[in-house]
Design a protein around this motif. Structure first.
Motif, PDB file in Angstrom:
ATOM      1  N   GLY A   1       0.490  -0.994   0.140  1.00  0.00           N
ATOM      2  CA  GLY A   1       0.274   0.022   0.201  1.00  0.00           C
ATOM      3  C   GLY A   1       0.816   1.623  -0.424  1.00  0.00           C
ATOM      4  O   GLY A   1       0.756   2.240  -0.975  1.00  0.00           O
ATOM      5  N   VAL A   2       2.053   1.141   0.999  1.00  0.00           N
ATOM      6  CA  VAL A   2       3.008   2.544   0.600  1.00  0.00           C
ATOM      7  C   VAL A   2       3.367   2.868  -0.265  1.00  0.00           C
ATOM      8  O   VAL A   2       3.717   4.290  -0.965  1.00  0.00           O
ATOM      9  N   VAL A   3       3.866   1.626  -0.721  1.00  0.00           N
ATOM     10  CA  VAL A   3       4.842   1.463  -1.941  1.00  0.00           C
ATOM     11  C   VAL A   3       4.136   2.558  -3.620  1.00  0.00           C
ATOM     12  O   VAL A   3       4.361   2.581  -3.593  1.00  0.00           O
ATOM     13  N   LEU A   4       2.339   1.935  -3.489  1.00  0.00           N
ATOM     14  CA  LEU A   4       1.261   2.193  -4.508  1.00  0.00           C
ATOM     15  C   LEU A   4       1.040   3.549  -4.073  1.00  0.00           C
ATOM     16  O   LEU A   4       1.029   4.604  -5.304  1.00  0.00           O
ATOM     17  N   LEU A   5       1.473   4.350  -2.959  1.00  0.00           N
ATOM     18  CA  LEU A   5       0.655   5.613  -2.397  1.00  0.00           C
ATOM     19  C   LEU A   5       2.098   6.878  -3.155  1.00  0.00           C
ATOM     20  O   LEU A   5       2.075   7.224  -3.759  1.00  0.00           O
ATOM     21  N   GLY A   6       3.271   5.801  -2.923  1.00  0.00           N
ATOM     22  CA  GLY A   6       4.147   6.324  -3.359  1.00  0.00           C
ATOM     23  C   GLY A   6       4.206   6.375  -5.087  1.00  0.00           C
ATOM     24  O   GLY A   6       4.408   7.791  -5.041  1.00  0.00           O
ATOM     25  N   ALA A   7       4.383   5.828  -5.177  1.00  0.00           N
ATOM     26  CA  ALA A   7       3.577   5.707  -7.238  1.00  0.00           C
ATOM     27  C   ALA A   7       2.989   7.052  -7.032  1.00  0.00           C
ATOM     28  O   ALA A   7       3.023   7.766  -8.080  1.00  0.00           O
ATOM     29  N   GLY A   8       2.097   6.576  -6.447  1.00  0.00           N
ATOM     30  CA  GLY A   8       0.819   7.323  -6.770  1.00  0.00           C
ATOM     31  C   GLY A   8       1.248   9.468  -6.894  1.00  0.00           C
ATOM     32  O   GLY A   8       1.182   9.801  -7.618  1.00  0.00           O
ATOM     33  N   ALA A   9       2.451   9.444  -5.623  1.00  0.00           N
ATOM     34  CA  ALA A   9       2.872  10.656  -5.903  1.00  0.00           C
ATOM     35  C   ALA A   9       3.707  10.901  -7.267  1.00  0.00           C
ATOM     36  O   ALA A   9       3.764  12.147  -7.694  1.00  0.00           O
ATOM     37  N   LEU A  10       4.417   9.862  -7.536  1.00  0.00           N
ATOM     38  CA  LEU A  10       5.550  10.093  -8.939  1.00  0.00           C
ATOM     39  C   LEU A  10       4.435  10.309  -9.964  1.00  0.00           C
ATOM     40  O   LEU A  10       4.592  11.631 -11.421  1.00  0.00           O
ATOM     41  N   TRP A  11       3.533   9.804  -9.854  1.00  0.00           N
ATOM     42  CA  TRP A  11       2.439   9.903 -11.478  1.00  0.00           C
ATOM     43  C   TRP A  11       2.437  11.021 -11.332  1.00  0.00           C
ATOM     44  O   TRP A  11       1.796  12.171 -11.951  1.00  0.00           O
TER      45      TRP A  11
ATOM     46  N   ILE B   1      12.502   5.552 -13.050  1.00  0.00           N
ATOM     47  CA  ILE B   1      12.785   3.941 -12.882  1.00  0.00           C
ATOM     48  C   ILE B   1      13.408   3.996 -12.339  1.00  0.00           C
ATOM     49  O   ILE B   1      14.189   2.640 -11.576  1.00  0.00           O
ATOM     50  N   ALA B   2      14.344   4.028 -11.580  1.00  0.00           N
ATOM     51  CA  ALA B   2      15.108   4.146  -9.929  1.00  0.00           C
ATOM     52  C   ALA B   2      14.317   3.337  -8.739  1.00  0.00           C
ATOM     53  O   ALA B   2      14.414   2.341  -8.342  1.00  0.00           O
ATOM     54  N   PHE B   3      12.983   4.388  -8.339  1.00  0.00           N
ATOM     55  CA  PHE B   3      12.816   4.123  -7.884  1.00  0.00           C
ATOM     56  C   PHE B   3      11.780   2.541  -8.251  1.00  0.00           C
ATOM     57  O   PHE B   3      11.530   1.751  -6.807  1.00  0.00           O
ATOM     58  N   TYR B   4      11.047   2.201  -9.249  1.00  0.00           N
ATOM     59  CA  TYR B   4      10.804   0.684  -9.748  1.00  0.00           C
ATOM     60  C   TYR B   4      11.168   0.026  -9.954  1.00  0.00           C
ATOM     61  O   TYR B   4      11.398  -1.386  -9.315  1.00  0.00           O
TER      62      TYR B   4
ATOM     63  N   ILE C   1      14.413  -4.483  -7.458  1.00  0.00           N
ATOM     64  CA  ILE C   1      15.362  -5.726  -6.654  1.00  0.00           C
ATOM     65  C   ILE C   1      15.510  -5.973  -4.876  1.00  0.00           C
ATOM     66  O   ILE C   1      15.397  -7.363  -4.572  1.00  0.00           O
ATOM     67  N   LEU C   2      14.530  -5.357  -4.462  1.00  0.00           N
ATOM     68  CA  LEU C   2      14.371  -5.571  -2.786  1.00  0.00           C
ATOM     69  C   LEU C   2      13.429  -6.372  -2.913  1.00  0.00           C
ATOM     70  O   LEU C   2      12.735  -7.239  -2.037  1.00  0.00           O
ATOM     71  N   SER C   3      12.491  -6.866  -3.983  1.00  0.00           N
ATOM     72  CA  SER C   3      11.099  -7.817  -4.067  1.00  0.00           C
ATOM     73  C   SER C   3      12.324  -8.733  -4.449  1.00  0.00           C
ATOM     74  O   SER C   3      11.804 -10.529  -3.427  1.00  0.00           O
ATOM     75  N   LEU C   4      13.411  -8.995  -4.667  1.00  0.00           N
ATOM     76  CA  LEU C   4      14.579 -10.432  -5.136  1.00  0.00           C
ATOM     77  C   LEU C   4      15.583 -10.938  -3.673  1.00  0.00           C
ATOM     78  O   LEU C   4      15.433 -11.809  -3.780  1.00  0.00           O
TER      79      LEU C   4
ATOM     80  N   ALA D   1       5.795  -7.927 -10.995  1.00  0.00           N
ATOM     81  CA  ALA D   1       4.789  -6.783 -11.652  1.00  0.00           C
ATOM     82  C   ALA D   1       5.054  -5.734 -11.981  1.00  0.00           C
ATOM     83  O   ALA D   1       5.239  -4.591 -13.064  1.00  0.00           O
ATOM     84  N   LEU D   2       5.032  -4.978 -10.580  1.00  0.00           N
ATOM     85  CA  LEU D   2       5.020  -3.457 -10.885  1.00  0.00           C
ATOM     86  C   LEU D   2       6.563  -2.726 -10.821  1.00  0.00           C
ATOM     87  O   LEU D   2       6.320  -2.411 -11.254  1.00  0.00           O
ATOM     88  N   SER D   3       7.281  -3.633 -10.522  1.00  0.00           N
ATOM     89  CA  SER D   3       8.464  -3.012 -10.534  1.00  0.00           C
ATOM     90  C   SER D   3       9.119  -3.198 -12.930  1.00  0.00           C
ATOM     91  O   SER D   3       9.147  -2.195 -13.381  1.00  0.00           O
TER      92      SER D   3
END
Length: 126
Positions: free
Chosen positions: A38-48, A71-74, A79-82, A97-99
């Motif tokens: 949820g926090v990652v998606l909210l951060g992505a929302g801020a980027l968009w 690109i660095a954020f995603y 990388i963190l998912s791995l 998938a999000l990355s």
């Protein structure tokens, strides 16, 4: 905005607005069940949201800089998912998938920021 935007930037505005709504909506929805996602998606929302404002102002250089940051954020999400960190490995498929999606979309934004057709010509000195 006091006037309608030029038609050449409307697809960028619509795309950024749609991605903002999707990221924020899903982020708010997932914040209780999967707080990290949820926090990652909210951060992505801020980027968009930032992409939307930069495209509406027709600032191609700021869009290029923002695209590199996106690109660095995603990429960091991927990388963190791995890495096996439990907060990310619980939803590793979703983060992966999000990355990939985010890196590709910001790569496209970076390419578009370099195409002169989409941006207003610099004002000529009087």
């Amino acid at each position: 905005m006091a006037q309608l935007p030029p038609l050449r930037i409307v697809p960028g505005l619509l795309g950024a607005a749609l991605l903002t709504v999707l990221c924020v909506g899903h982020g708010v929805n997932l914040i209780s069940d999967a707080p990290v996602l949820g926090v990652v998606l909210l951060g992505a929302g801020a980027l968009w949201t930032a992409v939307y404002s930069v495209v509406s102002a027709q600032e191609r250089d700021r869009l290029a800089s923002l695209s590199v940051a996106g690109i660095a954020f995603y990429g960091a999400i991927g990388i963190l998912s791995l890495t096996g960190i439990s907060a990310f490995s619980n939803n590793a498929v979703m983060f992966g998938a999000l990355s990939i999606e985010g890196v590709m979309l910001f790569a496209i934004a970076l390419i578009v920021s370099r195409i002169p057709f989409f941006w207003a010509l610099a004002d000529k000195p009087a």
